[in-house]
Write a protein that holds these residues in place. Structure first.
Motif, PDB file in Angstrom:
ATOM      1  N   ILE A  75       6.747  14.251 -21.268  1.00  0.00           N
ATOM      2  CA  ILE A  75       6.523  15.673 -21.141  1.00  0.00           C
ATOM      3  C   ILE A  75       7.460  16.527 -22.077  1.00  0.00           C
ATOM      4  O   ILE A  75       6.997  17.683 -22.454  1.00  0.00           O
ATOM      5  N   LEU A  76       8.428  16.056 -22.875  1.00  0.00           N
ATOM      6  CA  LEU A  76       9.013  16.689 -23.971  1.00  0.00           C
ATOM      7  C   LEU A  76       8.704  16.036 -25.513  1.00  0.00           C
ATOM      8  O   LEU A  76       9.436  16.191 -26.226  1.00  0.00           O
ATOM      9  N   ASP A  77       7.493  15.619 -25.347  1.00  0.00           N
ATOM     10  CA  ASP A  77       6.988  15.246 -26.659  1.00  0.00           C
ATOM     11  C   ASP A  77       7.740  14.143 -27.384  1.00  0.00           C
ATOM     12  O   ASP A  77       7.854  14.247 -28.591  1.00  0.00           O
ATOM     13  N   LEU A 102      17.853  16.379 -17.507  1.00  0.00           N
ATOM     14  CA  LEU A 102      17.192  16.891 -16.192  1.00  0.00           C
ATOM     15  C   LEU A 102      17.045  18.486 -16.218  1.00  0.00           C
ATOM     16  O   LEU A 102      16.260  18.660 -15.251  1.00  0.00           O
ATOM     17  N   LYS A 103      17.649  19.430 -16.853  1.00  0.00           N
ATOM     18  CA  LYS A 103      17.150  20.649 -16.758  1.00  0.00           C
ATOM     19  C   LYS A 103      15.968  20.726 -17.559  1.00  0.00           C
ATOM     20  O   LYS A 103      15.003  21.689 -17.138  1.00  0.00           O
ATOM     21  N   ASN A 104      15.872  20.095 -18.494  1.00  0.00           N
ATOM     22  CA  ASN A 104      14.170  20.394 -19.118  1.00  0.00           C
ATOM     23  C   ASN A 104      13.339  19.889 -18.448  1.00  0.00           C
ATOM     24  O   ASN A 104      12.116  20.089 -18.607  1.00  0.00           O
ATOM     25  N   ASN A 107      11.086  20.931 -13.146  1.00  0.00           N
ATOM     26  CA  ASN A 107       9.908  21.203 -12.253  1.00  0.00           C
ATOM     27  C   ASN A 107       8.922  20.143 -12.710  1.00  0.00           C
ATOM     28  O   ASN A 107       7.532  20.334 -12.468  1.00  0.00           O
ATOM     29  N   ALA A 108       9.267  19.041 -13.726  1.00  0.00           N
ATOM     30  CA  ALA A 108       8.044  18.234 -14.060  1.00  0.00           C
ATOM     31  C   ALA A 108       7.626  17.217 -13.269  1.00  0.00           C
ATOM     32  O   ALA A 108       8.466  16.710 -12.490  1.00  0.00           O
ATOM     33  N   THR A 109       6.393  17.210 -12.912  1.00  0.00           N
ATOM     34  CA  THR A 109       5.597  16.113 -12.274  1.00  0.00           C
ATOM     35  C   THR A 109       5.503  14.788 -13.037  1.00  0.00           C
ATOM     36  O   THR A 109       5.924  13.630 -12.435  1.00  0.00           O
ATOM     37  N   THR A 139      14.437   9.974 -13.371  1.00  0.00           N
ATOM     38  CA  THR A 139      14.609  10.293 -12.016  1.00  0.00           C
ATOM     39  C   THR A 139      14.934  11.774 -11.852  1.00  0.00           C
ATOM     40  O   THR A 139      15.307  12.513 -12.981  1.00  0.00           O
ATOM     41  N   HIS A 140      15.097  12.220 -10.732  1.00  0.00           N
ATOM     42  CA  HIS A 140      15.488  13.641 -10.443  1.00  0.00           C
ATOM     43  C   HIS A 140      16.909  14.049 -10.608  1.00  0.00           C
ATOM     44  O   HIS A 140      17.472  15.208 -10.718  1.00  0.00           O
TER      45      HIS A 140
END
Length: 192
Positions: A75-77, A102-104, A107-109, A139-140
């Protein structure tokens, strides 16, 4: 046979020493008199590994290998990738890097990621590359207190525990560096 492992990272050195067979003597940079920071200025993981190995071979004359590793998050390319060690800044703080990931990804699924290690070997006048990949997810939150770097937030596919929760032996079996080192060892065993 002796080889220099071109790293100043004591954790990497320990991890790789535990994998290398006894007939291969692994020398640290300190043992060959290299106290400077080996340059890592390339735009790719492969480029950095090659740059480090070439630097040691040219400056010190030893057959050697160097690795570069990156965490690539879907998700971060693909970031932080080649910039994994200094993702949160030049201070190279694992804690800061983890918090930034973790901050970036707050809300990523899609939490898919992979670790990629490339080893560049300078051996008997030739260069060889070995790549190890370990797919998994982020992980979250941080879990576990073993390992180093991003280990507390990375779970390999098929595992319920992070790299920071499993033993070094287990990590070496399934992990990116372990896979790349095994390819290196297979090559050295057949070319000794």
């Amino acid at each position: 046979m002796q080889l220099v492992f071109a790293t100043n990272n004591i954790n990497k050195l320990r991890e790789v020493q535990s994998l290398i067979p006894n007939h291969i003597k692994l020398l640290s940079l300190e043992e060959v008199g290299c106290y400077e920071d080996v340059p890592e200025t390339q735009e790719t993981i492969e480029g950095n590994a090659i740059q480090k190995a070439t630097y040691i071979k040219e400056k010190y004359g030893y057959d050697c290998f160097a690795d570069d590793t990156g965490l690539e998050v879907d998700i971060l390319d693909g970031a932080p990738g080649v910039y994994s060690a200094r993702y949160a800044g030049e201070q190279r703080s694992s804690e800061d890097n983890i918090q930034k990931i973790l901050k970036n990804m707050d809300n990523a699924t899609n939490r898919k990621a992979q670790f990629k290690t490339v080893i560049a070997l300078e051996f008997k006048g030739n260069q060889h590359l070995f790549t190890g990949i370990c797919k998994g997810e982020i992980t979250h939150q941080k879990i576990g207190d073993h390992g180093f770097g991003y280990d507390p937030i990375f779970k390999a596919e098929g595992y319920d525990q992070t790299f920071a929760e499993i033993s070094l032996e287990e990590k070496n079996k399934i992990g990116h560096r372990g896979k790349a080192v095994q390819l290196l060892i297979n090559f050295l065993n057949s070319n000794a």
